[in-house]
Structure formats: structure tokens, C-alpha cells
Design a protein around this motif. Structure first.
Motif, PDB file in Angstrom:
ATOM      1  N   PHE A 135      14.518  -8.587 -13.012  1.00 18.45           N
ATOM      2  CA  PHE A 135      14.101  -9.949 -13.312  1.00 18.45           C
ATOM      3  C   PHE A 135      15.198 -10.948 -12.960  1.00 18.45           C
ATOM      4  O   PHE A 135      16.388 -10.647 -13.066  1.00 18.45           O
ATOM      5  N   GLN A 136      14.765 -12.180 -12.579  1.00 19.99           N
ATOM      6  CA  GLN A 136      15.729 -13.189 -12.153  1.00 19.99           C
ATOM      7  C   GLN A 136      15.572 -14.537 -12.849  1.00 19.99           C
ATOM      8  O   GLN A 136      16.522 -15.308 -12.895  1.00 19.99           O
ATOM      9  N   PRO A 186       8.904 -14.046 -13.109  1.00 18.04           N
ATOM     10  CA  PRO A 186      10.204 -13.490 -13.517  1.00 18.04           C
ATOM     11  C   PRO A 186      10.944 -12.766 -12.398  1.00 18.04           C
ATOM     12  O   PRO A 186      12.173 -12.607 -12.480  1.00 18.04           O
ATOM     13  N   VAL A 243      15.534 -10.976 -19.456  1.00 17.02           N
ATOM     14  CA  VAL A 243      15.876 -11.103 -18.037  1.00 17.02           C
ATOM     15  C   VAL A 243      17.315 -10.665 -17.788  1.00 17.02           C
ATOM     16  O   VAL A 243      17.612  -9.986 -16.797  1.00 17.02           O
ATOM     17  N   SER A 275      13.649 -17.001 -16.095  1.00 18.32           N
ATOM     18  CA  SER A 275      12.844 -17.167 -17.308  1.00 18.32           C
ATOM     19  C   SER A 275      13.018 -18.578 -17.823  1.00 18.32           C
ATOM     20  O   SER A 275      14.125 -19.126 -17.785  1.00 18.32           O
TER      21      SER A 275
END
Length: 268
Positions: free
Chosen positions: A207-208, A168, A201, A210
Motif C-alpha cells: 500500500f502507498q 491504496p 498503509v 491513505s
């Protein structure tokens, strides 16, 4: 495990603290329960040896519920990993973004497997002060997005690739490239990792990436087949505190909440 106190007071109080020490602390907290989910005594031993302001960390990670999410996630990946190694006792294990996780001791306490743990050089420097390289166990200090380190991993047998709490944080392009490099390098094996719901996300700037489900990854890489995808709430019966079992049952009943955290197992 190496002896003596290790000074971690210089570890920055940012996202690194959560990924490096937060999950270790929560696994140790779980181990204190009469009926722990993971039972990671190695995490508990590591916490006793680390010199750090854990009272401050406790206020941030808020154990009392979040350790169940961490414990259920790790337990599922451990179970899949143990099953794979039972079928392939001569396999190679590659754990990406290992942090201070003790999975190599939980699944291979004798150091019999050819096992490689990889993380950023500064993380590996800290890790070496806690865990010894013994038997066939080795650590590699490098970024997963860099070239070169993968050539250090022999590709002559099935491989188990573990990426807990890692993907993530990478961009979609980096994840896609990493998965392609892995399946190009190894002839066969399994990839196990955890993912977050897309809405989670979007809400957290750390987070980047998913996947919506396993088919997203299959479309990227035809060599990968999604064998299982399991929301962590699936195993809520393992939670030893009734009010949290009830909470996780309620979360499981709502699709958007059920998929807050999902464990994936891919074969190739």
C-alpha cells in the motif's frame, strides 16, 4: 456469464493473486452462508469455472472472518451505487481497477446502463473469459495512471465512479492526478471508494496512500465534497456469525481499529 473452464493456473502468486482472485474467492465464500452479506452468486459461479489451486489460495486469504470485511465493504459501495443509479437512471458508470468483480451484474443485470470497467490489459484479458460484454457494458484494458483511456468515456451525463480496492495501491501523486482528471472530464457525479487507516498503509509494503479523512481529498480537489465516510465496522449487524459480530463491535469501539477500512462517498 461465459461457459466452460478457464485456466488461471498461470496467474502469478503475488499481490495480484490477492486483488484478482482473493477477493473473488471471499465473495464466493460469503455467498455460501445461509445469510450472506453481499450474496454475490456471480462470484460463486465464476469460482466454479476457474481452474486454479484454490486450496492454496484458501490458506493465504484465510476465509472464516476476512470475507466479512470484503463483504461489508462491497455491500456499502453497492448500496451507494444503487441509490445513485435510482436517482440517475441514465448515468454512466465507470469502475476503476475492476479485477474480477461482478458489480455490473449485481447492479445492472440486464446490461441497460452505459457501464465501463477498466483494469490492466492482462487482467481484462482474463476477465473477458469470465464475463461477457453484453448490452451497453464495455471493458477497457489500461492502467488508471495512463493518459488516453478517459477519452473513451462519454462525458454527457452524470457519472458514478467506483474504485474498490484500488486507490491504496497508488501513490498520493497518482491519486491526486487521477481525481483531478475525473472531475475535469465529467460535469457531475459521485465517486465511491475504500481507504485504509494510515497505520495500516505504513505496515504493508503493497500500500502507498491513505486519507486521514475525507477532508484530505477535499483539500486536494475543491470540486469533491465528502458526503459520507463509513467504517466497515458500522454495519457489523449484517455479519451472520455471532463471534465475528462481537469482534467487529469491539473493533468499532476503538477509533484506531474502527478506521482500518473506511468507505467514502464524494459528490461533484
Amino acid at each position: 456469464m461465459n461457459e466452460g473452464k478457464v485456466d488461471f493456473r498461470a496467474v502469478p502468486d503475488d499481490g495480484v493473486t490477492w486483488t484478482l482472485l482473493g477477493t473473488l474467492y471471499l465473495r464466493a465464500w460469503d455467498n455460501r452462508l445461509p445469510h450472506p452479506i453481499l450474496g454475490d452468486r456471480y462470484a460463486a459461479e465464476a469460482i466454479e469455472r476457474i481452474d486454479y489451486d484454490f486450496a492454496k489460495l484458501k490458506r493465504r486469504v484465510r476465509p472464516g472472518g476476512s470475507q466479512f470485511l470484503v463483504g461489508l465493504r462491497a455491500r456499502q459501495l453497492d448500496d451507494w451505487g444503487a441509490a445513485f443509479l435510482a436517482r440517475h437512471p441514465d448515468a454512466t458508470v465507470l469502475q476503476l481497477g475492476c479485477g474480477l468483480d461482478s458489480r455490473m451484474m449485481r447492479l445492472d443485470p440486464e446490461g441497460a446502463l452505459r457501464w465501463f470497467d477498466l483494469d490492466m490489459p492482462q487482467v481484462i484479458d482474463l476477465r473477458r473469459q469470465i464475463y461477457p460484454e453484453r448490452g451497453r457494458y464495455r471493458m477497457i484494458g489500461a492502467s488508471v495512471t495512463e493518459d488516453g483511456w478517459l477519452e473513451e468515456i462519454p462525458a454527457d451525463r452524470p457519472v458514478l465512479v467506483v474504485a474498490e480496492g484500488l486507490l491504496p495501491y497508488l501513490t498520493a501523486a497518482d491519486v491526486r492526478r487521477l481525481l483531478g482528471r475525473l472531475t475535469d472530464r465529467f460535469p457531475s457525479g459521485e465517486l465511491i471508494f475504500d481507504g485504509l487507516a494510515p497505520w495500516v498503509v505504513r505496515m504493508n509494503k503493497l500500500f502507498q496512500w491513505s486519507p486521514r479523512d475525507g477532508r484530505d481529498v477535499e483539500r486536494w480537489n475543491p470540486r469533491l465534497t465528502c458526503a459520507e465516510q463509513v467504517p466497515v465496522t458500522t454495519h457489523r449487524r449484517l455479519i451472520p456469525v455471532r463471534r465475528y459480530r462481537v469482534l467487529y463491535r469491539l473493533l468499532h469501539a476503538v477509533p484506531a481499529l474502527r478506521n482500518i477500512s473506511v468507505d467514502y462517498r464524494f459528490t461533484f
